[in-house]
Scaffold this active site. Structure first.
Site, PDB file in Angstrom:
ATOM      1  N   HIS A  78      -5.930  13.953  -8.981  1.00 51.40           N
ATOM      2  CA  HIS A  78      -5.868  12.578  -9.461  1.00 51.40           C
ATOM      3  C   HIS A  78      -5.010  12.374 -10.710  1.00 51.40           C
ATOM      4  CE1 HIS A  78      -8.551  10.707  -6.549  1.00 51.40           C
ATOM      5  NE2 HIS A  78      -9.282  11.819  -6.608  1.00 51.40           N
ATOM      6  N   ASN A 116      -3.043  12.735  -3.334  1.00 52.22           N
ATOM      7  CA  ASN A 116      -4.092  13.055  -4.307  1.00 52.22           C
ATOM      8  C   ASN A 116      -4.796  14.366  -3.970  1.00 52.22           C
ATOM      9  OD1 ASN A 116      -4.012  11.153  -6.347  1.00 52.22           O
ATOM     10  ND2 ASN A 116      -5.285   9.675  -5.260  1.00 52.22           N
ATOM     11  N   GLU A 174      -4.706   2.459  -4.401  1.00 51.95           N
ATOM     12  CA  GLU A 174      -3.254   2.585  -4.279  1.00 51.95           C
ATOM     13  C   GLU A 174      -2.629   1.311  -3.722  1.00 51.95           C
ATOM     14  OE1 GLU A 174      -4.903   4.398  -0.409  1.00 51.95           O
ATOM     15  OE2 GLU A 174      -5.496   4.205  -2.515  1.00 51.95           O
ATOM     16  N   ASP A 205       0.849  -1.191   0.000  1.00 50.82           N
ATOM     17  CA  ASP A 205       0.000   0.000   0.000  1.00 50.82           C
ATOM     18  C   ASP A 205       0.885   1.243   0.000  1.00 50.82           C
ATOM     19  OD1 ASP A 205      -2.964   0.885   0.476  1.00 50.82           O
ATOM     20  OD2 ASP A 205      -1.742   2.160   1.792  1.00 50.82           O
ATOM     21  N   ASP A 221      -2.407   9.482 -10.773  1.00 51.70           N
ATOM     22  CA  ASP A 221      -2.396   8.377 -11.743  1.00 51.70           C
ATOM     23  C   ASP A 221      -0.997   8.151 -12.303  1.00 51.70           C
ATOM     24  OD1 ASP A 221      -5.067   7.942 -11.358  1.00 51.70           O
ATOM     25  OD2 ASP A 221      -5.725   8.890 -13.229  1.00 51.70           O
TER      26      ASP A 221
END
Length: 332
Positions: A214, A209, A244, A201, A218
């Site tokens: 985003h 974010n 994530e 993680d 990404d």
């Protein structure tokens, strides 16, 4: 010279025949007919155009090579005996093309050895003179069918592989990870081996974010996928588990070896520069990893995932940026 008058008169074209072959690849099939005798080019053109093919004619091997370089063809019918560049030269040139083309050579019975030689060089079939019209139609149609089947198989594999991939990172997706893990556990049971699972993680990714948005997030996820693949072995399976979170299936290693690999993964991520990572608590992007091994820590796929996830939760609860093995605590 073989003329149409000497060809099998019993194989006169059936006017009711439908040109089905042209649509089997979803587009017209492109043929290149190569012969230095005009009467042969004209005859083959008439026979095969009636089948619905798109046809180009070449009066020499040199002209054929030029056409092959300037346009794309599916099938080439070439005479073997020609001045300057013969049929074997055409076969050789076709082998160097950046696309796949099937070459059928045309030869008299006296040149059968050359026909065999052309097959060794890469020709897919041959037609003997004097021509039998049905034989020409059948051989060409068979090649079209073969190309169609190969195309369908390739597309099937492409879409099959596409269904296994995460669209953003190009890693295996959540669904296929479960299939892979099921397979690896069955193999481990059969051969009395181990298989480990690393649950990964990205630490504090919501903060990242929220700060950058985003689109930048990404980019980081894609880079993370690339980094995980780079540090993994070829026999490992790297997947995006969701959001994530990532996972790596590590076949045939002990818990200790899997933990050491997890430490290398953490170190690699720690050393990698990610866009915008300066906003993170440590000024860089970090990950937490939970490790569990079958059969040491689990008796089924579901248990292995659950226990690796529990180890990951402990790693995050203990301060993040670390590896925890199920039932054993933090790895030093």
């Amino acid at each position: 010279m073989t003329t149409p008058d000497r060809m099998n008169k019993e194989t006169v074209r059936d006017e009711s025949r439908q040109p089905e072959n042209a649509s089997s690849l979803g587009r017209p099939i492109r043929l290149l007919i190569v012969d230095d005798e005009e009467i042969m080019r004209t005859f083959l053109n008439e026979v095969l155009r009636d089948e619905g093919y798109e046809i180009e004619l070449a009066a020499s091997g040199r002209e054929a090579v030029d056409l092959l370089g300037a346009a794309t063809f599916d099938i080439v019918l070439t005479d073997i005996v020609m001045p300057e560049l013969d049929g074997l030269g055409v076969v050789a040139a076709a082998n160097e093309l950046p696309y796949e083309v099937d070459v059928i050579v045309m030869t008299g019975y006296a040149s059968m050895e050359t026909a065999v030689e052309s097959m060794k060089l890469g020709a897919v079939d041959y037609i003997t003179k004097p021509f039998n019209i049905d034989q020409i139609r059948i051989i060409v149609a068979n090649r079209v069918k073969e190309r169609s089947l190969k195309k369908q198989a390739a597309e099937g594999e492409f879409y099959k592989e596409l269904s296994r991939r995460d669209g953003l990172t190009d890693l295996y997706n959540h669904r296929f990870l479960h299939q892979l893990l099921e397979t690896e556990i069955s193999r481990a049971e059969r051969y009395n081996r181990s298989v480990s699972l690393l649950m990964i993680d990205i630490d504090n990714f919501k903060r990242f974010n929220d700060t950058h948005g985003h689109p930048v997030g990404d980019k980081v996820l894609k880079q993370m996928g690339h980094t995980l693949r780079r540090v993994s072995r070829k026999c490992d399976y790297v997947a995006r588990y969701g959001g994530e979170e990532f996972a790596i299936i590590v076949p045939e290693v002990s818990t200790g070896a899997a933990a050491r690999m997890a430490e290398r993964v953490c170190a690699m991520v720690d050393e990698t520069e990610f866009e915008g990572e300066e906003v993170m608590p440590l000024g860089r992007l970090t990950i937490s990893i939970g490790v569990a091994t079958f059969p040491a820590h689990a008796s089924s796929k579901g248990e292995l995932i659950e226990h690796a996830d529990q180890a990951l939760y402990k790693a995050k609860a203990a301060g993040r940026n670390q590896v925890v093995v199920y039932g054993a605590g933090r790895v030093n």
